[in-house]
Motif scaffolding. Structure first.
Motif, PDB file in Angstrom:
ATOM      1  N   UNK A 270      -5.756   2.096  -4.155  1.00  0.00           N
ATOM      2  CA  UNK A 270      -4.782   1.328  -4.952  1.00  0.00           C
ATOM      3  C   UNK A 270      -3.404   1.350  -4.286  1.00  0.00           C
ATOM      4  N   UNK A 271      -3.085   2.453  -3.597  1.00  0.00           N
ATOM      5  CA  UNK A 271      -1.781   2.513  -2.916  1.00  0.00           C
ATOM      6  C   UNK A 271      -1.795   1.610  -1.673  1.00  0.00           C
ATOM      7  N   UNK A 272      -2.913   1.584  -0.981  1.00  0.00           N
ATOM      8  CA  UNK A 272      -3.071   0.704   0.194  1.00  0.00           C
ATOM      9  C   UNK A 272      -2.983  -0.763  -0.246  1.00  0.00           C
ATOM     10  N   UNK A 273      -3.642  -1.054  -1.365  1.00  0.00           N
ATOM     11  CA  UNK A 273      -3.684  -2.433  -1.882  1.00  0.00           C
ATOM     12  C   UNK A 273      -2.301  -2.899  -2.337  1.00  0.00           C
ATOM     13  N   UNK A 274      -1.491  -1.949  -2.790  1.00  0.00           N
ATOM     14  CA  UNK A 274      -0.130  -2.277  -3.231  1.00  0.00           C
ATOM     15  C   UNK A 274       0.630  -3.002  -2.120  1.00  0.00           C
ATOM     16  N   UNK A 275       0.440  -2.532  -0.873  1.00  0.00           N
ATOM     17  CA  UNK A 275       1.133  -3.154   0.258  1.00  0.00           C
ATOM     18  C   UNK A 275       0.584  -4.532   0.578  1.00  0.00           C
ATOM     19  N   UNK A 276      -0.670  -4.768   0.251  1.00  0.00           N
ATOM     20  CA  UNK A 276      -1.294  -6.053   0.582  1.00  0.00           C
ATOM     21  C   UNK A 276      -1.036  -7.085  -0.512  1.00  0.00           C
ATOM     22  N   UNK A 277      -1.140  -6.622  -1.767  1.00  0.00           N
ATOM     23  CA  UNK A 277      -1.004  -7.544  -2.910  1.00  0.00           C
ATOM     24  C   UNK A 277       0.433  -7.644  -3.411  1.00  0.00           C
ATOM     25  N   UNK A 278       1.220  -6.596  -3.147  1.00  0.00           N
ATOM     26  CA  UNK A 278       2.569  -6.543  -3.708  1.00  0.00           C
ATOM     27  C   UNK A 278       2.538  -6.215  -5.191  1.00  0.00           C
ATOM     28  N   UNK A 279       1.423  -5.653  -5.666  1.00  0.00           N
ATOM     29  CA  UNK A 279       1.285  -5.333  -7.090  1.00  0.00           C
ATOM     30  C   UNK A 279       0.508  -4.046  -7.257  1.00  0.00           C
ATOM     31  N   UNK A 280       0.723  -3.429  -8.409  1.00  0.00           N
ATOM     32  CA  UNK A 280      -0.036  -2.205  -8.715  1.00  0.00           C
ATOM     33  C   UNK A 280      -1.276  -2.579  -9.514  1.00  0.00           C
ATOM     34  N   UNK A 281      -2.385  -1.937  -9.177  1.00  0.00           N
ATOM     35  CA  UNK A 281      -3.635  -2.194  -9.917  1.00  0.00           C
ATOM     36  C   UNK A 281      -4.166  -0.870 -10.466  1.00  0.00           C
ATOM     37  N   UNK A 304     -21.607  -9.900  11.172  1.00  0.00           N
ATOM     38  CA  UNK A 304     -21.897 -10.887  10.124  1.00  0.00           C
ATOM     39  C   UNK A 304     -20.588 -11.451   9.569  1.00  0.00           C
ATOM     40  N   UNK A 305     -20.679 -12.654   9.023  1.00  0.00           N
ATOM     41  CA  UNK A 305     -19.530 -13.242   8.338  1.00  0.00           C
ATOM     42  C   UNK A 305     -19.945 -13.560   6.904  1.00  0.00           C
ATOM     43  N   UNK A 306     -18.953 -13.840   6.045  1.00  0.00           N
ATOM     44  CA  UNK A 306     -19.293 -14.180   4.662  1.00  0.00           C
ATOM     45  C   UNK A 306     -18.184 -13.770   3.704  1.00  0.00           C
ATOM     46  N   UNK A 307     -18.493 -13.883   2.419  1.00  0.00           N
ATOM     47  CA  UNK A 307     -17.487 -13.604   1.393  1.00  0.00           C
ATOM     48  C   UNK A 307     -17.903 -12.404   0.546  1.00  0.00           C
ATOM     49  N   UNK A 308     -16.900 -11.620   0.157  1.00  0.00           N
ATOM     50  CA  UNK A 308     -17.119 -10.497  -0.761  1.00  0.00           C
ATOM     51  C   UNK A 308     -16.162 -10.682  -1.945  1.00  0.00           C
ATOM     52  N   UNK A 309     -16.727 -10.672  -3.132  1.00  0.00           N
ATOM     53  CA  UNK A 309     -15.898 -10.818  -4.337  1.00  0.00           C
ATOM     54  C   UNK A 309     -15.928  -9.500  -5.109  1.00  0.00           C
ATOM     55  N   UNK A 310     -14.754  -9.084  -5.574  1.00  0.00           N
ATOM     56  CA  UNK A 310     -14.733  -7.947  -6.482  1.00  0.00           C
ATOM     57  C   UNK A 310     -13.699  -8.187  -7.573  1.00  0.00           C
ATOM     58  N   UNK A 311     -13.563  -7.239  -8.481  1.00  0.00           N
ATOM     59  CA  UNK A 311     -12.717  -7.473  -9.654  1.00  0.00           C
ATOM     60  C   UNK A 311     -11.450  -6.633  -9.645  1.00  0.00           C
ATOM     61  N   UNK A 312     -10.357  -7.291 -10.003  1.00  0.00           N
ATOM     62  CA  UNK A 312      -9.120  -6.580 -10.306  1.00  0.00           C
ATOM     63  C   UNK A 312      -9.176  -6.400 -11.826  1.00  0.00           C
ATOM     64  N   UNK A 313      -9.560  -5.196 -12.260  1.00  0.00           N
ATOM     65  CA  UNK A 313      -9.907  -5.008 -13.679  1.00  0.00           C
ATOM     66  C   UNK A 313      -8.700  -4.914 -14.597  1.00  0.00           C
ATOM     67  N   UNK A 314      -7.669  -4.188 -14.169  1.00  0.00           N
ATOM     68  CA  UNK A 314      -6.439  -4.120 -14.971  1.00  0.00           C
ATOM     69  C   UNK A 314      -5.262  -3.738 -14.076  1.00  0.00           C
ATOM     70  N   UNK A 315      -4.063  -3.829 -14.660  1.00  0.00           N
ATOM     71  CA  UNK A 315      -2.854  -3.622 -13.868  1.00  0.00           C
ATOM     72  C   UNK A 315      -2.524  -2.138 -13.751  1.00  0.00           C
ATOM     73  N   UNK A 316      -1.837  -1.788 -12.668  1.00  0.00           N
ATOM     74  CA  UNK A 316      -1.437  -0.398 -12.449  1.00  0.00           C
ATOM     75  C   UNK A 316      -0.259   0.015 -13.321  1.00  0.00           C
ATOM     76  N   UNK A 317       0.403  -0.963 -13.931  1.00  0.00           N
ATOM     77  CA  UNK A 317       1.574  -0.622 -14.757  1.00  0.00           C
ATOM     78  C   UNK A 317       1.183   0.307 -15.909  1.00  0.00           C
ATOM     79  N   UNK A 318      -0.105   0.282 -16.282  1.00  0.00           N
ATOM     80  CA  UNK A 318      -0.579   1.159 -17.354  1.00  0.00           C
ATOM     81  C   UNK A 318      -0.652   2.616 -16.924  1.00  0.00           C
TER      82      UNK A 318
END
Ligand SMILES: Cc1ncc(COP(=O)(O)O)c(C=O)c1O
Length: 346
Positions: A270-281, A304-318
């Motif tokens: 989540x800390x790594x993602x903060x730098x990529x998304x600019x948001x807390x999750x 291999x190439x292709x798409x991976x989908x996952x979920x941003x379930x809730x915000x880190x502000x909580x």
């Protein structure tokens, strides 16, 4: 015959749905993985802040249509917090009293949100106690125990009707890879993974459903050993996911594979993602994204190439006072360093 109150309650929920918008599918670009596209279905933008908004709507409609809820019903729910926040919202919409039964370690912000919507919180010591305490309260108050852990998988229309799977596949229609190679999700009730898996089968997609599981949860072992009677002693440290028993809504047969994710890896992510998304999750999003990255690494090795989908379930502000508090993380999760390093080495 349907009572006027139930008819009005159903139209109230449907009108609320009509006023709502769908959630975004965010594409994130990671140049370290050429030809691999990552997507986050951002469920934090529902009015009550998590993927559980969909479930709460479905559970209320299910309860109303089953004749379990009427104008005098007190609603009781066992939850790790997110579902209770969303159910408190719908209970207020219908003018019904609501009591959330949750472990005492539940994020303060979620407790505040439940109370904001007029709900009460009944806190228990350990997450394994929430079921019995809810049943007991429902009996004593002659209320209705919603029981998301049992009904999540059946209250949602898995064939479509704009469920989360339907929405993801529609939003992928103009992408370079329209059918994801993997969808990665974690399990709390197991309801979301059940909907995703059934929908993939129903539509005949080649997508693989991968379920990620945190420490202190029995889902992974149940899946690997084909034994859903296993139970655990400890509460999950990743709020919303990981359970001490295999919940009835967890449907192993629709899952293609599972990955166990160390809790420190989820938090490092989540800390790594903060730098990529600019948001807390939230931490469960960290578990999901860590799993997605392990699959991407395997794809990259195999060219291999292709798409991976996952979920941003809730915000880190909580979770500012827990997963985003260095001292709390050091005391409760331990060192993130090995996983932070792995993320940096991607
Ligand atoms: C933050 C968060 N992430 C993930 C989940 C897991 O979803 P499901 O209950 O559909 O398995 C939950 C469930 O409560 C949650 O609150």
């Amino acid at each position: 015959m349907t009572s006027t109150w139930v008819k009005n309650a159903i139209s109230e929920i449907d009108a609320d749905y009509q006023r709502s918008a769908d959630t975004h599918l965010i594409r994130i670009s990671l140049p370290e993985f050429p030809g691999i596209y990552f997507y986050l279905k951002d469920e934090s933008t529902h009015p009550t802040g998590s993927l559980k908004h969909r479930l709460a709507r479905s559970l209320f409609l299910y309860g109303l249509c089953n004749g379990w809820i009427n104008q005098d019903t007190t609603i009781i729910e066992a939850s790790s917090g997110s579902t209770a926040v969303s159910e408190a919202y719908f209970a207020r919409l219908l003018g019904l009293p609501f009591i959330a039964v949750m472990p005492k370690c539940t994020a303060k912000r979620k407790i505040e949100q439940i109370e904001f919507y007029g709900g009460q919180c009944h806190l228990v010591e350990h997450s394994s106690q929430i079921y019995a305490a809810s049943e007991h309260l429902a009996k004593t108050l002659n209320g209705h125990y919603m029981d998301q852990f049992t009904y999540a998988e059946r209250a949602t229309d898995w064939r479509g009707n704009n469920n989360i799977a339907d929405s993801i596949f529609r939003q992928m229609e103009r992408e370079p890879f329209t059918t994801p190679k993997y969808i990665v999700m974690s399990a709390g009730t197991g309801g979301t993974s059940a909907t995703l898996g059934r929908y993939i089968h129903y539509q005949g997609y080649d997508t693989q459903l991968v379920v990620v599981d945190p420490e202190h949860s029995v889902f992974y072992d149940c899946y690997q050993n084909h034994d859903c009677s296993l139970t655990g002693e400890k509460s999950s440290r990743i709020e919303g996911i990981g359970r001490p028993r295999a919940e009835p809504s967890f449907i192993p047969a629709v899952i293609d594979s599972m990955i166990k994710v160390p809790d420190a890896a989820s938090i490092a992510t989540i800390h790594w993602l903060h730098n990529i998304l600019g948001r807390k999750v939230g931490a469960s999003t960290g578990t999901n994204v860590w799993g997605a990255l392990q699959l991407a690494k395997q794809m990259r090795e195999k060219k291999e190439t292709g798409a991976i989908v996952t979920l941003l379930c809730d915000s880190g502000e909580r979770y500012l006072d827990t997963y985003y508090n260095t001292e709390w993380v050091a005391n409760n999760i331990g060192s993130l360093a090995p996983y932070t390093q792995q993320l940096q080495d991607l």
